[in-house]
Design a protein around this motif. Sequence first.
Motif, mmCIF file in Angstrom:
data_model
loop_
_atom_site.group_PDB
_atom_site.id
_atom_site.type_symbol
_atom_site.label_atom_id
_atom_site.label_comp_id
_atom_site.label_asym_id
_atom_site.label_seq_id
_atom_site.Cartn_x
_atom_site.Cartn_y
_atom_site.Cartn_z
ATOM 1 N N PRO A 79 -7.513 -6.567 -4.090
ATOM 2 C CA PRO A 79 -6.541 -7.289 -3.675
ATOM 3 C C PRO A 79 -4.957 -6.859 -3.591
ATOM 4 O O PRO A 79 -4.675 -6.486 -4.579
ATOM 5 N N GLY A 80 -4.435 -6.918 -2.341
ATOM 6 C CA GLY A 80 -3.156 -6.276 -2.397
ATOM 7 C C GLY A 80 -3.150 -4.648 -2.282
ATOM 8 O O GLY A 80 -1.994 -4.156 -2.106
ATOM 9 N N ALA A 81 -4.085 -3.871 -2.376
ATOM 10 C CA ALA A 81 -3.992 -2.431 -2.353
ATOM 11 C C ALA A 81 -3.682 -2.137 -1.043
ATOM 12 O O ALA A 81 -4.221 -2.628 0.019
ATOM 13 N N ASP A 82 -2.723 -1.245 -0.861
ATOM 14 C CA ASP A 82 -2.280 -0.808 0.560
ATOM 15 C C ASP A 82 -2.290 0.647 0.565
ATOM 16 O O ASP A 82 -1.703 1.470 -0.329
ATOM 17 N N LEU A 83 -3.018 1.130 1.420
ATOM 18 C CA LEU A 83 -3.233 2.462 1.913
ATOM 19 C C LEU A 83 -2.309 2.953 2.911
ATOM 20 O O LEU A 83 -2.602 4.269 3.481
ATOM 21 N N GLY A 84 -1.540 2.221 3.340
ATOM 22 C CA GLY A 84 -0.496 2.448 4.395
ATOM 23 C C GLY A 84 0.209 3.951 4.381
ATOM 24 O O GLY A 84 0.371 4.707 5.250
ATOM 25 N N ALA A 85 0.586 4.076 3.013
ATOM 26 C CA ALA A 85 1.647 5.184 2.974
ATOM 27 C C ALA A 85 0.802 6.434 2.847
ATOM 28 O O ALA A 85 1.115 7.535 3.486
ATOM 29 N N ARG A 136 1.638 11.773 -3.478
ATOM 30 C CA ARG A 136 2.563 10.696 -3.992
ATOM 31 C C ARG A 136 2.154 9.468 -3.769
ATOM 32 O O ARG A 136 2.127 8.461 -4.725
ATOM 33 N N ALA A 137 1.515 9.282 -2.575
ATOM 34 C CA ALA A 137 1.253 7.991 -2.196
ATOM 35 C C ALA A 137 -0.340 7.561 -3.012
ATOM 36 O O ALA A 137 -0.368 6.288 -3.398
#
Length: 233
Positions: free
Chosen positions: A115-121, A157-158
Amino acid sequence: MSRTDRVVDGVTAMILDGRLGPGQRLPVEKDLADALGVSRGSLREGMRALAVLGVVETRQGDGTYVTALDPGSLVSPLGLVVELQAAGHALHVHTVRRLLETEVAGLAAAGARAPGADLGAARDAIAQGAAVLAGAQAAGADVDHEALLEADQAFHRALAELAGNPVLAALTDAMGGRTARHRLTRGVVEAGAEARTQREHEAILDAVAAGDVDRARIRMAAHLLAVEDFLQQ
């Protein structure tokens, strides 16, 4: 032990045993020098060494403070070590980078479904690289190698941030940032290398997004082995 080392060890001990904490001001120069059994000159030399190490910072007119002790600041001096080693031991440095980033990819894949993991970058970095390649092809012009390198660094880095380990992220950033010129050279002299890199990034991200730990590690290891192969040649 030199007096400078005594200062470094003494202040470090004060941090470790809780007498000093992140953001806290150090005692005035005379009191600290007396406590450590050194002269003021030796204390100043020790403070300069600690500042280079990212442990303390001097604020003009306000004294010396312990830094936030965040991993990025503490690992930063490693970047210079990496850069100097890379002059004659580039392959060794890149091997260490591969070992670190292979684990980064696995951890990123393990956490991608949380939950909350963000692959956007990471996706943005992929899109940035694709846009640079597409723009050059459409214009019939040379690829902007610097722009592609920026996208490359942003992608790695992301993933390091997604791995959720700030120390590992700081280490991989130090290794990746100071070895960038080798990747830039490869992109310039090896035909098709940058397009392959883009495809490899996409495959790594697919594995990470799917939560496939083993595939993410294998994809990353193969990706970074390509740079090592170039250096060997």
